[in-house]
Write an enzyme that holds these catalytic residues in place. Sequence first.
Site, mmCIF file in Angstrom:
data_model
loop_
_atom_site.group_PDB
_atom_site.id
_atom_site.type_symbol
_atom_site.label_atom_id
_atom_site.label_comp_id
_atom_site.label_asym_id
_atom_site.label_seq_id
_atom_site.Cartn_x
_atom_site.Cartn_y
_atom_site.Cartn_z
ATOM 1 N N ASP A 1 0.868 -1.182 0.000
ATOM 2 C CA ASP A 1 0.000 0.000 0.000
ATOM 3 C C ASP A 1 0.909 1.238 0.000
ATOM 4 O OD1 ASP A 1 -3.279 0.260 1.052
ATOM 5 O OD2 ASP A 1 -2.062 2.077 0.965
ATOM 6 N N TYR B 1 -14.166 4.799 -13.327
ATOM 7 C CA TYR B 1 -14.141 3.638 -12.414
ATOM 8 C C TYR B 1 -14.824 2.426 -13.059
ATOM 9 C CZ TYR B 1 -14.857 1.220 -7.883
ATOM 10 O OH TYR B 1 -14.867 0.318 -6.839
ATOM 11 N N LYS C 1 -13.064 -1.114 -13.925
ATOM 12 C CA LYS C 1 -13.529 -2.359 -13.299
ATOM 13 C C LYS C 1 -14.035 -3.356 -14.346
ATOM 14 C CE LYS C 1 -12.528 -1.265 -9.076
ATOM 15 N NZ LYS C 1 -11.413 -1.949 -8.393
ATOM 16 N N SER D 1 -15.641 -4.708 -9.582
ATOM 17 C CA SER D 1 -16.737 -4.061 -8.850
ATOM 18 C C SER D 1 -18.007 -4.267 -9.654
ATOM 19 C CB SER D 1 -16.463 -2.563 -8.715
ATOM 20 O OG SER D 1 -17.640 -1.874 -8.363
ATOM 21 N N ASP E 1 3.479 1.984 -4.806
ATOM 22 C CA ASP E 1 2.387 2.529 -5.611
ATOM 23 C C ASP E 1 2.131 1.539 -6.752
ATOM 24 O OD1 ASP E 1 0.847 3.820 -7.499
ATOM 25 O OD2 ASP E 1 1.964 5.702 -7.403
ATOM 26 N N VAL E 2 0.942 0.956 -6.792
ATOM 27 C CA VAL E 2 0.690 -0.103 -7.778
ATOM 28 C C VAL E 2 0.691 0.396 -9.226
ATOM 29 C CG1 VAL E 2 -0.588 -1.586 -6.173
ATOM 30 C CG2 VAL E 2 -1.851 0.033 -7.621
HETATM 31 P P1 NAP Z 1 -10.278 1.925 0.505
HETATM 32 O O1 NAP Z 1 -10.831 1.784 1.883
HETATM 33 O O2 NAP Z 1 -10.142 3.263 -0.102
HETATM 34 O O3 NAP Z 1 -8.882 1.142 0.452
HETATM 35 C C1 NAP Z 1 -8.089 1.143 -0.697
HETATM 36 C C2 NAP Z 1 -6.638 1.062 -0.295
HETATM 37 O O4 NAP Z 1 -5.855 1.079 -1.519
HETATM 38 C C3 NAP Z 1 -6.210 2.254 0.535
HETATM 39 O O5 NAP Z 1 -5.401 1.845 1.618
HETATM 40 C C4 NAP Z 1 -5.430 3.084 -0.454
HETATM 41 O O6 NAP Z 1 -4.426 3.898 0.127
HETATM 42 C C5 NAP Z 1 -4.798 2.007 -1.311
HETATM 43 N N1 NAP Z 1 -4.293 2.555 -2.572
HETATM 44 C C6 NAP Z 1 -4.858 3.537 -3.305
HETATM 45 N N2 NAP Z 1 -4.087 3.813 -4.350
HETATM 46 C C7 NAP Z 1 -3.009 3.011 -4.278
HETATM 47 C C8 NAP Z 1 -1.847 2.848 -5.053
HETATM 48 N N3 NAP Z 1 -1.634 3.595 -6.160
HETATM 49 N N4 NAP Z 1 -0.935 1.919 -4.699
HETATM 50 C C9 NAP Z 1 -1.119 1.181 -3.574
HETATM 51 N N5 NAP Z 1 -2.197 1.287 -2.786
HETATM 52 C C10 NAP Z 1 -3.136 2.204 -3.125
HETATM 53 O O7 NAP Z 1 -11.180 1.101 -0.527
HETATM 54 P P2 NAP Z 1 -11.978 -0.279 -0.377
HETATM 55 O O8 NAP Z 1 -13.403 0.040 -0.344
HETATM 56 O O9 NAP Z 1 -11.360 -1.160 0.645
HETATM 57 O O10 NAP Z 1 -11.695 -0.856 -1.845
HETATM 58 C C11 NAP Z 1 -10.776 -1.897 -2.109
HETATM 59 C C12 NAP Z 1 -11.035 -2.376 -3.524
HETATM 60 O O11 NAP Z 1 -12.383 -2.852 -3.615
HETATM 61 C C13 NAP Z 1 -10.909 -1.276 -4.578
HETATM 62 O O12 NAP Z 1 -10.346 -1.811 -5.747
HETATM 63 C C14 NAP Z 1 -12.350 -0.895 -4.817
HETATM 64 O O13 NAP Z 1 -12.536 -0.322 -6.095
HETATM 65 C C15 NAP Z 1 -13.031 -2.226 -4.687
HETATM 66 N N6 NAP Z 1 -14.455 -2.148 -4.411
HETATM 67 C C16 NAP Z 1 -14.936 -1.532 -3.281
HETATM 68 C C17 NAP Z 1 -16.307 -1.483 -3.070
HETATM 69 C C18 NAP Z 1 -16.906 -0.826 -1.858
HETATM 70 O O14 NAP Z 1 -18.146 -0.720 -1.799
HETATM 71 N N7 NAP Z 1 -16.125 -0.383 -0.885
HETATM 72 C C19 NAP Z 1 -17.183 -2.042 -4.003
HETATM 73 C C20 NAP Z 1 -16.665 -2.657 -5.126
HETATM 74 C C21 NAP Z 1 -15.300 -2.703 -5.323
HETATM 75 P P3 NAP Z 1 -4.741 5.457 0.413
HETATM 76 O O15 NAP Z 1 -5.872 5.470 1.395
HETATM 77 O O16 NAP Z 1 -3.446 5.953 0.937
HETATM 78 O O17 NAP Z 1 -5.138 6.048 -0.924
#
Ligand code: NAP
Length: 259
Positions: A49, A167, A171, A154, A75-76
């Site tokens: 992360d 987005y 996805k 997603s 950074d991915v």
């Molecule tokens: P989140 O709470 O925002 O967590 C995402 C994590 O990824 C954060 O720790 C973030 O770090 C990190 N990140 C962002 N950009 C990055 C980069 N360039 N390199 C490395 N790490 C990075 O989101 P989440 O809800 O857990 O989502 C996780 C995944 O599930 C995502 O792909 C999201 O699109 C998918 N998803 C989520 C939902 C939902 O309802 N929550 C639904 C469908 C899909 P920072 O905070 O420092 O940016």
Amino acid sequence: MTSNAPAPALDPARLLQSQIAVVTGAAQGIGEAIARRFAQHGAHVVLVDLNRDALELLALDLASGPGSASVVCADVSSPEDHETVHAHCRDDLGGVHVLVNNAGINRDAYLPKMSLADFDQVISVSLRGAWLGIRTLSPLMRAGSGGSIVNMSSLAGKIGNPGQTNYSAAKAGLIGLTKAAAKELGGFGIRVNAVQPGLIRTAMTERMKPEVWQAKEAEVPLGRAGTPDEVAAAVLFLASPMGGYISGAVLEVSGGRGI
Ligand code: NAP
């Protein structure tokens, strides 16, 4: 020749015993829940992360359970950072068995207001980041005895969300990536699958306006949003030998929303 030999017995409490698993976006939310689930099941988890402090706290916590963890602040969207993850797996850990491309961001806006930078950034982290992860780590899986990759898509990639053209495109792109990679890597014993969560309560969705949240939640046949751990359970299933004959699949974890 088809073998009728029984599959080796699985320990349901230790589905990833001694496996090395890379999880991106592991500092919080769904990625953190996946890391916790994997470690509970005996894995060594490489936590990736941007947020080093959060990763180090999580690694410390995981060290007291059945698994273990190490930290790579990366950074991915950066090819060089993926090389750092690769070097850690190869040189310090001796390989990698599981990769979860979970990191993702949103930069929502309706089309007239969405900047090129907002579009590029979302594609760069979610789609290019996963592609880079697969391209960089799959040779290491091939050099071992195969592996399992799970991409975090997603429901937005299936149904499309207004205000999320970037987005939703990223996805949906992950589904094409998943299927193409499953075909390309299957011969090397590498399975590639995707998960499509619906509405999950994390920092990402807590930014939604309450009325938007309520409208989305009302669309869920199960009547509620999901938890990060419910997504993690599905990822564990696909990553582990429980999903041993599943490749190129897209598993919806949405409480029935979007069917
Ligand atoms: P989140 O709470 O925002 O967590 C995402 C994590 O990824 C954060 O720790 C973030 O770090 C990190 N990140 C962002 N950009 C990055 C980069 N360039 N390199 C490395 N790490 C990075 O989101 P989440 O809800 O857990 O989502 C996780 C995944 O599930 C995502 O792909 C999201 O699109 C998918 N998803 C989520 C939902 C939902 O309802 N929550 C639904 C469908 C899909 P920072 O905070 O420092 O940016």
